[in-house]
Design a protein around this motif. Structure first.
Motif, PDB file in Angstrom:
ATOM      1  N   SER A 171       0.787  -1.233   0.152  1.00  0.00           N
ATOM      2  CA  SER A 171       0.107   0.073   0.212  1.00  0.00           C
ATOM      3  C   SER A 171       0.827   1.295   0.012  1.00  0.00           C
ATOM      4  O   SER A 171       2.048   1.112   0.428  1.00  0.00           O
ATOM      5  CB  SER A 171      -0.844  -0.062   1.190  1.00  0.00           C
ATOM      6  OG  SER A 171      -0.141   0.135   2.349  1.00  0.00           O
ATOM      7  N   VAL A 172       0.249   2.490  -0.519  1.00  0.00           N
ATOM      8  CA  VAL A 172       1.155   3.707  -0.460  1.00  0.00           C
ATOM      9  C   VAL A 172       1.247   4.046   1.092  1.00  0.00           C
ATOM     10  O   VAL A 172       2.351   4.304   1.392  1.00  0.00           O
ATOM     11  CB  VAL A 172       0.178   4.581  -0.882  1.00  0.00           C
ATOM     12  CG1 VAL A 172       0.741   6.240  -0.701  1.00  0.00           C
ATOM     13  CG2 VAL A 172       0.046   4.316  -2.323  1.00  0.00           C
ATOM     14  N   ALA A 173       0.441   3.251   2.067  1.00  0.00           N
ATOM     15  CA  ALA A 173       0.627   4.022   3.452  1.00  0.00           C
ATOM     16  C   ALA A 173       1.823   3.137   3.982  1.00  0.00           C
ATOM     17  O   ALA A 173       2.709   3.640   4.728  1.00  0.00           O
ATOM     18  CB  ALA A 173      -0.296   3.384   4.211  1.00  0.00           C
ATOM     19  N   LYS A 174       2.075   1.841   3.571  1.00  0.00           N
ATOM     20  CA  LYS A 174       3.088   0.937   4.079  1.00  0.00           C
ATOM     21  C   LYS A 174       4.453   1.788   3.292  1.00  0.00           C
ATOM     22  O   LYS A 174       5.634   1.605   3.933  1.00  0.00           O
ATOM     23  CB  LYS A 174       3.342  -0.366   3.597  1.00  0.00           C
ATOM     24  CG  LYS A 174       4.309  -1.422   3.738  1.00  0.00           C
ATOM     25  CD  LYS A 174       4.323  -1.280   5.367  1.00  0.00           C
ATOM     26  CE  LYS A 174       5.593  -2.550   5.805  1.00  0.00           C
ATOM     27  NZ  LYS A 174       5.898  -2.441   7.204  1.00  0.00           N
ATOM     28  N   TYR A 175       4.308   2.045   2.020  1.00  0.00           N
ATOM     29  CA  TYR A 175       5.389   2.530   1.243  1.00  0.00           C
ATOM     30  C   TYR A 175       6.039   4.012   2.221  1.00  0.00           C
ATOM     31  O   TYR A 175       7.120   4.164   2.275  1.00  0.00           O
ATOM     32  CB  TYR A 175       5.315   2.866  -0.328  1.00  0.00           C
ATOM     33  CG  TYR A 175       6.228   3.733  -0.646  1.00  0.00           C
ATOM     34  CD1 TYR A 175       7.408   3.223  -1.243  1.00  0.00           C
ATOM     35  CD2 TYR A 175       6.156   5.153  -0.973  1.00  0.00           C
ATOM     36  CE1 TYR A 175       8.252   3.737  -2.141  1.00  0.00           C
ATOM     37  CE2 TYR A 175       7.275   6.011  -1.516  1.00  0.00           C
ATOM     38  CZ  TYR A 175       8.232   5.113  -2.120  1.00  0.00           C
ATOM     39  OH  TYR A 175       9.171   5.790  -2.798  1.00  0.00           O
ATOM     40  N   MET A 176       4.923   4.854   2.343  1.00  0.00           N
ATOM     41  CA  MET A 176       5.348   6.275   3.269  1.00  0.00           C
ATOM     42  C   MET A 176       5.995   5.773   4.516  1.00  0.00           C
ATOM     43  O   MET A 176       7.096   6.384   4.835  1.00  0.00           O
ATOM     44  CB  MET A 176       3.891   6.776   3.250  1.00  0.00           C
ATOM     45  CG  MET A 176       3.493   7.707   2.344  1.00  0.00           C
ATOM     46  SD  MET A 176       1.855   8.546   2.640  1.00  0.00           S
ATOM     47  CE  MET A 176       2.796   9.976   3.702  1.00  0.00           C
ATOM     48  N   GLN A 177       5.356   4.851   4.999  1.00  0.00           N
ATOM     49  CA  GLN A 177       5.938   4.484   6.473  1.00  0.00           C
ATOM     50  C   GLN A 177       7.415   4.057   6.377  1.00  0.00           C
ATOM     51  O   GLN A 177       8.395   4.199   7.141  1.00  0.00           O
ATOM     52  CB  GLN A 177       5.174   3.233   7.307  1.00  0.00           C
ATOM     53  CG  GLN A 177       5.727   2.901   8.532  1.00  0.00           C
ATOM     54  CD  GLN A 177       6.582   1.889   8.579  1.00  0.00           C
ATOM     55  OE1 GLN A 177       6.215   0.578   8.038  1.00  0.00           O
ATOM     56  NE2 GLN A 177       7.309   1.761   9.325  1.00  0.00           N
ATOM     57  N   LEU A 178       7.793   3.189   5.339  1.00  0.00           N
ATOM     58  CA  LEU A 178       9.017   2.712   5.297  1.00  0.00           C
ATOM     59  C   LEU A 178       9.957   3.761   4.858  1.00  0.00           C
ATOM     60  O   LEU A 178      11.275   3.900   5.385  1.00  0.00           O
ATOM     61  CB  LEU A 178       9.177   1.545   4.119  1.00  0.00           C
ATOM     62  CG  LEU A 178       8.580   0.303   4.646  1.00  0.00           C
ATOM     63  CD1 LEU A 178       8.416  -0.697   3.504  1.00  0.00           C
ATOM     64  CD2 LEU A 178       9.289  -0.438   5.764  1.00  0.00           C
ATOM     65  N   ALA A 179       9.382   4.621   3.603  1.00  0.00           N
ATOM     66  CA  ALA A 179      10.272   5.769   3.018  1.00  0.00           C
ATOM     67  C   ALA A 179      10.619   6.893   4.256  1.00  0.00           C
ATOM     68  O   ALA A 179      11.882   7.287   4.121  1.00  0.00           O
ATOM     69  CB  ALA A 179       9.764   6.389   2.014  1.00  0.00           C
ATOM     70  N   LEU A 180       9.827   6.920   5.088  1.00  0.00           N
ATOM     71  CA  LEU A 180       9.972   8.013   6.239  1.00  0.00           C
ATOM     72  C   LEU A 180      10.876   7.565   7.293  1.00  0.00           C
ATOM     73  O   LEU A 180      11.649   8.314   7.992  1.00  0.00           O
ATOM     74  CB  LEU A 180       8.676   8.878   6.492  1.00  0.00           C
ATOM     75  CG  LEU A 180       8.050   9.596   5.518  1.00  0.00           C
ATOM     76  CD1 LEU A 180       6.382  10.223   5.987  1.00  0.00           C
ATOM     77  CD2 LEU A 180       8.769  10.568   4.895  1.00  0.00           C
ATOM     78  N   THR A 181      10.593   6.485   7.867  1.00  0.00           N
ATOM     79  CA  THR A 181      10.852   6.077   9.308  1.00  0.00           C
ATOM     80  C   THR A 181      11.864   4.735   9.301  1.00  0.00           C
ATOM     81  O   THR A 181      12.049   4.437  10.593  1.00  0.00           O
ATOM     82  CB  THR A 181       9.877   5.962  10.136  1.00  0.00           C
ATOM     83  OG1 THR A 181       8.991   4.916   9.896  1.00  0.00           O
ATOM     84  CG2 THR A 181       8.844   7.275  10.228  1.00  0.00           C
ATOM     85  N   SER A 182      11.996   4.202   8.397  1.00  0.00           N
ATOM     86  CA  SER A 182      12.806   3.004   8.287  1.00  0.00           C
ATOM     87  C   SER A 182      14.216   3.050   9.028  1.00  0.00           C
ATOM     88  O   SER A 182      14.664   4.104   8.718  1.00  0.00           O
ATOM     89  CB  SER A 182      12.811   2.252   6.851  1.00  0.00           C
ATOM     90  OG  SER A 182      13.696   1.206   6.983  1.00  0.00           O
ATOM     91  N   PRO A 183      14.616   2.407   9.906  1.00  0.00           N
ATOM     92  CA  PRO A 183      15.849   2.500  10.425  1.00  0.00           C
ATOM     93  C   PRO A 183      16.822   2.383   9.388  1.00  0.00           C
ATOM     94  O   PRO A 183      18.037   2.875   9.698  1.00  0.00           O
ATOM     95  CB  PRO A 183      16.041   1.460  11.577  1.00  0.00           C
ATOM     96  CG  PRO A 183      14.923   0.489  11.236  1.00  0.00           C
ATOM     97  CD  PRO A 183      14.027   1.470  10.595  1.00  0.00           C
ATOM     98  N   ILE A 184      16.746   1.629   8.051  1.00  0.00           N
ATOM     99  CA  ILE A 184      17.599   1.355   7.263  1.00  0.00           C
ATOM    100  C   ILE A 184      18.317   2.616   6.600  1.00  0.00           C
ATOM    101  O   ILE A 184      19.244   2.714   5.944  1.00  0.00           O
ATOM    102  CB  ILE A 184      17.015   0.524   6.284  1.00  0.00           C
ATOM    103  CG1 ILE A 184      16.766  -1.250   7.140  1.00  0.00           C
ATOM    104  CG2 ILE A 184      17.961   0.259   4.993  1.00  0.00           C
ATOM    105  CD1 ILE A 184      16.107  -1.842   5.905  1.00  0.00           C
TER     106      ILE A 184
END
Length: 470
Positions: free
Chosen positions: A58-71
């Motif tokens: 989902s776009v929501a999952k993509y946003m969450q990863l792109a903004l806050t992922s520790p990677i």
């Protein structure tokens, strides 16, 4: 969630739909033959591997990863704010903004009965500029300042925590560090009268003394909470837009192409590793989030909507907390008082950008649906507004404060800068109209906050689901 800062564009620019180089129907710019793909970083590879393993996300999952992922999420960098970063916020533009916020909370502290113990809470504090200006201005009101027993900052980014620690003048010798993050967990602001400062990853973890009245401010916090995107198909049903790898030919989704193009045009090489696709059937998210019949009757085939269930969750929690503690909240963000359909975008170097390019390299954001926030607070808190930022600041006396600052200096350049900052904050063609203020009070409160007008309709907390004809 780390604080997201002002997605401001210069005066005189055309509407967003004309400015933004990305459309939700497009695989992104640069699709001409021969265009080399972007270099994919560690986060991009991580997102690609997730999609290849489990299917489009989902776009929501993509946003969450792109903004806050520790990677390598965008907010883990911590240097996105200001002229040297990707965007500028109202507090970064002028001290007047934070000073007005302090005056507003002090005024309503009086209206709440002058509680002896309060706690300032900020969601998404950015570089700490807003809170620093608020504390500095609050010291001009000794009794109000004496009631503040602590400052509580909801901030995930270790880098931003360190920046906030320094901006608030915290004592390093009294600072407790989260060892695995090398980031502060609590400290004391020597520069601001010895007030204790606490940091938290989530609002759920905030737990000031039970007898403290929470005074909460959320400035450009909700605009970066993840959104789901949906499009009404030719079958009259809502289909979700998902993020897929550009090379994928999965049979569970339909690739979206720019309006007016022919399918064969999509065979050209693309510069972006990711693309948007549409589910062939109704997704579970669409069935859950678009249950209201108004989504069926007020939208036509081809229309899009964006919904942020995370915003609703946080708002419901905040409303319940404010009501139970007899507190007060002020939400400041850009958006509208209705559901919109195509505002998801990236921001890099003070310009709009394709949000699917180089995840982690830019801010991702979507306009806030204030009616959705009010709806989430129903039965828990009383919401007032939203009203436009320019009207709010003028009603709270920003012009008088501007005159004081102008009289305090004889330098013509400084005076010009002050006037320019005032205009930038209040002008309808700049930040004065697109930014809105929403006040949150206990559900049992009969107080009408300044400068909000008394509610007049029976739909105070009724969500608006509207199709906007352009």
């Amino acid at each position: 969630m780390a604080g997201r800062r002002a997605r401001w564009c210069p005066i005189g620019e055309p509407p967003l739909q004309q400015r933004c180089p990305f459309s939700a129907r497009s695989d992104g710019p640069g699709a001409a033959a021969g265009v080399a793909k972007e270099e994919l970083g560690p986060l991009g590879k991580h997102i690609r591997d997730i999609i290849l393993a489990t299917g489009p996300i989902s776009v929501a999952k993509y946003m969450q990863l792109a903004l806050t992922s520790p990677i390598g999420g965008y907010y883990t960098r911590g240097q996105a704010f200001g002229r040297e970063g990707d965007f500028v916020t109202s507090p970064e533009i002028s001290q007047m903004f934070g000073e007005i916020m302090a005056v507003w909370f002090r005024l309503h502290w009086e209206m709440l009965g002058r509680p002896a113990r309060t706690a300032l809470v900020e969601l998404g504090p950015g570089r700490g500029t807003l809170m620093d200006d608020m504390l500095r201005a609050a010291r001009r009101f000794p009794e109000f300042f004496a009631s503040i027993r602590g400052v509580h900052l909801v901030e995930r980014s270790p880098e931003l925590r360190r920046v906030q620690h320094d901006r608030l003048g915290c004592d390093a010798q009294q600072t407790k560090i989260v060892a695995d993050q090398n980031a502060p967990e609590r400290s004391v602001s020597v520069a601001r009268g010895g007030i204790p400062i606490h940091w938290y990853d989530m609002l759920d973890a905030v737990d000031p003394d039970s007898d403290c009245v929470p005074l909460v401010i959320a400035h450009e916090f909700f605009d970066a909470l993840p959104v789901h995107k949906f499009e009404k198909g030719t079958d009259g049903l809502w289909h979700e837009l998902l993020v897929d790898v550009a090379e994928s030919s999965n049979n569970r989704a339909v690739v979206l192409r720019p309006p007016g193009t022919q399918p064969q045009q999509q065979q050209q090489p693309e510069s972006c590793h990711f693309k948007l696709v549409r589910t062939r059937s109704v997704s579970a998210s669409a069935a859950l989030l678009l249950r209201d019949k108004r989504f069926d009757v007020q939208f036509d085939k081809g229309d899009m909507v964006e919904v942020s269930p995370e915003s609703a969750r946080v708002m419901a929690q905040l409303a319940d907390w404010i009501s139970r503690r007899n507190g007060l909240g002020l939400i400041i963000d850009y958006g509208q008082d209705w559901t919109q359909g195509d505002t998801f975008r990236g921001i890099k170097n003070h310009r709009f950008a394709n949000p699917l390019v180089s995840p982690g390299s830019m801010d991702l954001t979507a306009d806030v649906d204030f009616s959705y926030l009010r709806f989430a607070a129903r039965g828990k808190a009383a919401c007032h507004g939203p009203i436009e930022q320019g009207a709010f600041l003028h009603a709270m006396g920003i012009q008088a404060r501007l005159q004081q600052l102008l009289q305090a200096t004889s330098d013509s350049k400084t005076q010009k800068d002050l006037v320019d900052c005032y205009r930038r904050l209040t002008d309808p063609l700049s930040m004065g109209r697109v930014y809105k203020m929403l006040a949150v009070l206990p559900g049992s409160s009969a107080v009408v906050p300044v400068p909000f007008a008394p509610p007049t309709g029976a739909d105070l907390n009724k969500p608006k689901v509207e199709k906007i004809v352009r």
